[in-house]
Motif scaffolding. Structure first.
Motif: not given
Length: 246
Positions: A183, A185, A209-210, A195-197, A213, A217, A206
């Motif tokens: 990720v 950040a 993580i979502a 945004k983080a990706r 975040l 995200l 994912r």
């Protein structure tokens, strides 16, 4: 071929860990187990050792390796800023298969390659790896494969690929087999409004993580071209060429 130590045998575990610490102190590179794949490790604060790591894999300075640490607390010593939402993510998934790209502390005396001022950090969920990290400090660790080959989930697979380019191999049996999720950040840090990706989808989903975040995200799918290190497997802009991490 490099010496290989079977860590399931008590005597070899003690000797292997001792020899691993000594090899790292000499700026040599070694193979270690992690929870994801086997990694080739070097002293993160030795430019010579990092150079040997990249040479062993057939990579260049444009593919700087991620850094593994023993605990999340060490992130604050290596990253200049950690957004709260990323701290929340780490609290849930570190140790684990999560690598986070953050701005590096500018005062650090190290040379990981062309990082563009960032560092990719991870806490592995593996007892042997964390014990070694507690004794040595942060290690530059990349997947223990040659460029273009799959990242190995066995010590023998790592040794077959790297041969005498490493000083020794710590064998902890078969590991997970899927690299960590990376990720980026950096867009969440001060002065940025992004945004983080996810720049590499790995073992951590994912969705997981979502769930933490949320709107922080980026909604797009991972950019498969963002990782020049897709020879598996420690990226994205700004650290677009970080070597694939274990």
């Amino acid at each position: 071929m490099a010496d290989q130590y079977d860590l399931s045998v008590a005597q070899e575990l003690l000797k292997g860990m001792r020899e691993a610490r000594a090899a790292l102190a000499r700026d040599e590179v070694i193979v270690i187990p992690t929870d994801t794949v086997y990694g080739v490790a070097a002293n993160a604060f030795s430019a010579a050792a990092v150079s040997r790591l990249l040479e062993a894999k057939g990579r260049t300075r444009q593919s700087p390796p991620p850094v593994l640490v023993a605990d999340v607390a060490t992130f604050d010593a290596l990253a200049s800023e950690i957004p709260q939402v990323i701290r929340d993510l780490l609290a849930e998934h570190a140790p684990g298969a999560l690598t986070v790209i953050l701005p590096a502390q500018p005062s650090l005396q190290w040379d990981l390659g062309d990082t563009q001022g960032t560092v990719a950090l991870r806490v592995p969920d593996h007892d042997v790896a964390r014990e070694l990290l507690r004794e040595t400090g942060p290690l530059a660790v990349s997947s223990a494969n040659c460029h273009g080959e799959p990242a190995p989930n066995t010590a023998s697979g790592a040794q077959t690929q790297l041969g005498d380019r490493v000083a020794l191999v710590l064998d902890a049996g078969e590991v997970g087999g899927e690299a960590s999720t990376i990720v980026d950040a950096t867009a969440l840090t001060a002065g940025n409004n992004g945004k983080a990706r996810i720049v590499r989808q790995g073992a951590l989903s994912r969705a997981a993580i979502a769930a933490i975040l949320g709107e922080a995200l980026e909604g797009d799918a991972p950019d498969e071209t963002a990782l020049s290190a897709a020879d598996s497997a420690p990226d994205s802009t700004p650290q677009s060429t970080t070597e694939a991490g274990a």
